[in-house]
Scaffold this active site. Structure first.
Site, PDB file in Angstrom:
ATOM      1  N   THR A 136       0.860  -1.244   0.041  1.00 30.51           N
ATOM      2  CA  THR A 136      -0.158   0.008  -0.007  1.00 30.51           C
ATOM      3  C   THR A 136       0.843   1.307   0.034  1.00 30.51           C
ATOM      4  O   THR A 136       0.463   2.413  -0.670  1.00 30.51           O
ATOM      5  CB  THR A 136      -1.052   0.183   1.185  1.00 30.51           C
ATOM      6  OG1 THR A 136      -0.303  -0.376   2.480  1.00 30.51           O
ATOM      7  CG2 THR A 136      -2.117  -0.814   0.923  1.00 30.51           C
ATOM      8  N   GLY A 137       1.884   1.141   0.784  1.00 33.70           N
ATOM      9  CA  GLY A 137       2.878   2.461   1.036  1.00 33.70           C
ATOM     10  C   GLY A 137       3.545   2.709  -0.304  1.00 33.70           C
ATOM     11  O   GLY A 137       3.493   3.967  -0.787  1.00 33.70           O
ATOM     12  N   CYS A 138       4.074   1.612  -1.046  1.00 36.82           N
ATOM     13  CA  CYS A 138       4.710   1.916  -2.343  1.00 36.82           C
ATOM     14  C   CYS A 138       3.758   2.508  -3.235  1.00 36.82           C
ATOM     15  O   CYS A 138       4.097   3.485  -3.895  1.00 36.82           O
ATOM     16  CB  CYS A 138       5.183   0.416  -2.775  1.00 36.82           C
ATOM     17  SG  CYS A 138       6.163  -0.243  -1.651  1.00 36.82           S
TER      18      CYS A 138
HETATM   19  N1  LIG Z   1      -7.889  -1.156   5.140  1.00 29.89           N
HETATM   20  C1  LIG Z   1      -7.483  -0.251   4.629  1.00 29.89           C
HETATM   21  N2  LIG Z   1      -8.366   0.592   3.831  1.00 29.89           N
HETATM   22  C2  LIG Z   1      -8.139   1.746   3.227  1.00 29.89           C
HETATM   23  N3  LIG Z   1      -7.050   2.377   3.439  1.00 29.89           N
HETATM   24  C3  LIG Z   1      -5.897   1.694   3.955  1.00 29.89           C
HETATM   25  C4  LIG Z   1      -6.328   0.493   4.705  1.00 29.89           C
HETATM   26  N4  LIG Z   1      -4.979   0.139   5.074  1.00 29.89           N
HETATM   27  C5  LIG Z   1      -4.104   0.952   4.527  1.00 29.89           C
HETATM   28  N5  LIG Z   1      -4.726   2.041   4.087  1.00 29.89           N
HETATM   29  C6  LIG Z   1      -4.152   3.317   3.462  1.00 29.89           C
HETATM   30  O1  LIG Z   1      -3.050   2.878   2.905  1.00 29.89           O
HETATM   31  C7  LIG Z   1      -2.096   3.775   2.631  1.00 29.89           C
HETATM   32  C8  LIG Z   1      -0.723   3.514   3.182  1.00 29.89           C
HETATM   33  O2  LIG Z   1      -0.763   3.341   4.552  1.00 29.89           O
HETATM   34  P1  LIG Z   1       0.138   2.326   5.535  1.00 29.89           P
HETATM   35  O3  LIG Z   1       0.066   2.917   6.755  1.00 29.89           O
HETATM   36  O4  LIG Z   1      -0.400   0.906   5.398  1.00 29.89           O
HETATM   37  O5  LIG Z   1       1.439   2.477   4.655  1.00 29.89           O
HETATM   38  P2  LIG Z   1       2.826   1.493   4.696  1.00 29.89           P
HETATM   39  O6  LIG Z   1       2.901   0.914   6.311  1.00 29.89           O
HETATM   40  O7  LIG Z   1       4.123   2.376   4.591  1.00 29.89           O
HETATM   41  O8  LIG Z   1       2.429   0.600   3.711  1.00 29.89           O
HETATM   42  P3  LIG Z   1       3.280  -1.052   3.544  1.00 29.89           P
HETATM   43  O9  LIG Z   1       2.152  -2.052   3.977  1.00 29.89           O
HETATM   44  O10 LIG Z   1       3.359  -0.823   1.792  1.00 29.89           O
HETATM   45  O11 LIG Z   1       4.664  -0.857   4.135  1.00 29.89           O
HETATM   46  C9  LIG Z   1      -2.715   5.030   3.528  1.00 29.89           C
HETATM   47  O12 LIG Z   1      -3.188   5.983   2.809  1.00 29.89           O
HETATM   48  C10 LIG Z   1      -3.535   4.285   4.212  1.00 29.89           C
HETATM   49  O13 LIG Z   1      -4.432   5.315   5.042  1.00 29.89           O
HETATM   50  C1  LIG Z   2      11.238  -3.957  -2.182  1.00 33.16           C
HETATM   51  C2  LIG Z   2      10.166  -3.549  -1.178  1.00 33.16           C
HETATM   52  N1  LIG Z   2      10.082  -2.127  -0.820  1.00 33.16           N
HETATM   53  C3  LIG Z   2       9.066  -1.651   0.135  1.00 33.16           C
HETATM   54  C4  LIG Z   2       8.426  -2.594   0.811  1.00 33.16           C
HETATM   55  C5  LIG Z   2       7.538  -2.028   1.741  1.00 33.16           C
HETATM   56  O1  LIG Z   2       6.185  -2.512   1.565  1.00 33.16           O
HETATM   57  C6  LIG Z   2       8.696  -4.062   0.395  1.00 33.16           C
HETATM   58  N2  LIG Z   2       7.900  -4.885   1.316  1.00 33.16           N
HETATM   59  N3  LIG Z   2       9.677  -4.506  -0.400  1.00 33.16           N
END
Ligand SMILES: Nc1ncnc2c1ncn2[C@@H]1O[C@H](COP(=O)(O)OP(=O)(O)OP(=O)(O)O)[C@@H](O)[C@H]1O
Ligand SMILES: Cc1ncc(CO)c(N)n1
Length: 261
Positions: free
Chosen positions: A207-209
């Site tokens: 989601t973050g990427c």
């Molecule tokens: N279940 C959900 N429903 C809607 N939006 C979500 C949900 N989970 C995460 N998000 C959204 O996804 C985006 C990424 O948020 P998150 O805090 O999960 O990032 P992250 O931890 O960096 O992601 P990653 O899992 O890739 O490391 C944000 O806009 C968050 O509000």
């Molecule tokens: C390569 C890579 N970048 C970022 C994340 C964070 O979601 C991951 N799991 N893997």
């Protein structure tokens, strides 16, 4: 066509990293390019190995990109060591890169460290000053500020502290809280709450990427920072709503928004 570069790690299972970035960029209407900082062996259940690109070869990739198809925006994801960070910072300055969206990837959702602990200082010193916006999640914002984030007020405090310390915009993502999906955009000296719809979907790998790549794509297309973040959050919500269910762990999003089913 506008062009965007992702500088990030590869996720061989296709849900996060470079692979998520490229899918997102295509769906958000830009030409996608990549400079790979590390190979990871990972899937929806965890990270099983990391092989960093040599700094010299990363330089080689960046030179090829910047001297030919200049990117209108740059997304930065996984940078596993201080040395890699330093090389990225030097090249971005050398080529006067702009619209830099920095996702300070530290630990994967599955709990694996993707950045050396001792590289956090280098990230802050050398790369934060080059960024237009950083997009930490709650644990990353806690590591960067030393604050404990437990509610909306402490999210505001942490985002304000990052904004004041680095003079850059901050999108503090609220995905790790369980009752909502509200993110805080801190820019121009004040916070703007982006109220997100929480989707009942356990498959949130990448989601973050996806969010940071969509922001870079929208900036490249000329949208303002606030509009870029709003459009990107909507794209992410739609990708979660499409309810793809692959793999044995927290699976990837449907970057096509269900259009292929
Ligand atoms: N279940 C959900 N429903 C809607 N939006 C979500 C949900 N989970 C995460 N998000 C959204 O996804 C985006 C990424 O948020 P998150 O805090 O999960 O990032 P992250 O931890 O960096 O992601 P990653 O899992 O890739 O490391 C944000 O806009 C968050 O509000
Ligand atoms: C390569 C890579 N970048 C970022 C994340 C964070 O979601 C991951 N799991 N893997």
């Amino acid at each position: 066509m506008k062009t965007v570069l992702t500088i990030a790690g590869s996720d061989c299972s296709g849900g996060a990293g470079i692979q998520a970035d490229i899918k997102t960029m295509i769906m958000n209407g830009v030409y996608a390019m990549s400079a790979i900082t590390a190979l990871t062996a990972q899937n929806t259940t965890g990270v099983y190995g990391i092989q960093e690109t040599s700094p010299e070869f990363l330089d080689n990739q960046l030179d090829c990109i910047f001297t030919d198809i200049f990117p209108d925006a740059v997304k930065i994801g996984m940078l596993s060591s201080a040395e890699i960070m330093h090389h990225v910072a030097v090249k971005l300055q050398q080529y006067h890169a702009h619209h830099i969206v920095l996702d300070p990837v530290m630990i994967s959702t599955s709990g694996h460290r993707l950045m050396d602990k001792d590289a956090e200082q280098t990230l802050q010193k050398e790369l934060f000053p080059l960024a237009e916006i950083i997009t930490p999640n709650i644990p990353e914002a806690e590591a960067l500020t030393g604050l404990q984030i437990t509610n909306a007020d402490s999210m505001e405090e942490a985002a304000h502290k990052l904004y004041e310390s680095f003079h850059i915009s901050v999108l503090l993502k609220g995905g790790h809280r369980i009752n909502d999906a509200n993110d805080l955009l801190y820019t121009n000296g004040h916070g703007i709450w982006l109220h997100g719809e929480r989707i009942n979907n356990p498959n949130t790998h990448g989601t973050g990427c996806t969010l940071s790549s969509a922001i870079a794509s929208n900036l490249a297309r000329g949208f303002s920072l606030e509009d870029s973040v709003r459009r990107s959050k909507q794209y992410l919500t739609d990708a979660l709503k499409a309810q793809l269910d692959l793999g044995h762990g927290s699976g990837p999003l449907d970057h096509t928004l269900g259009k292929t089913q």
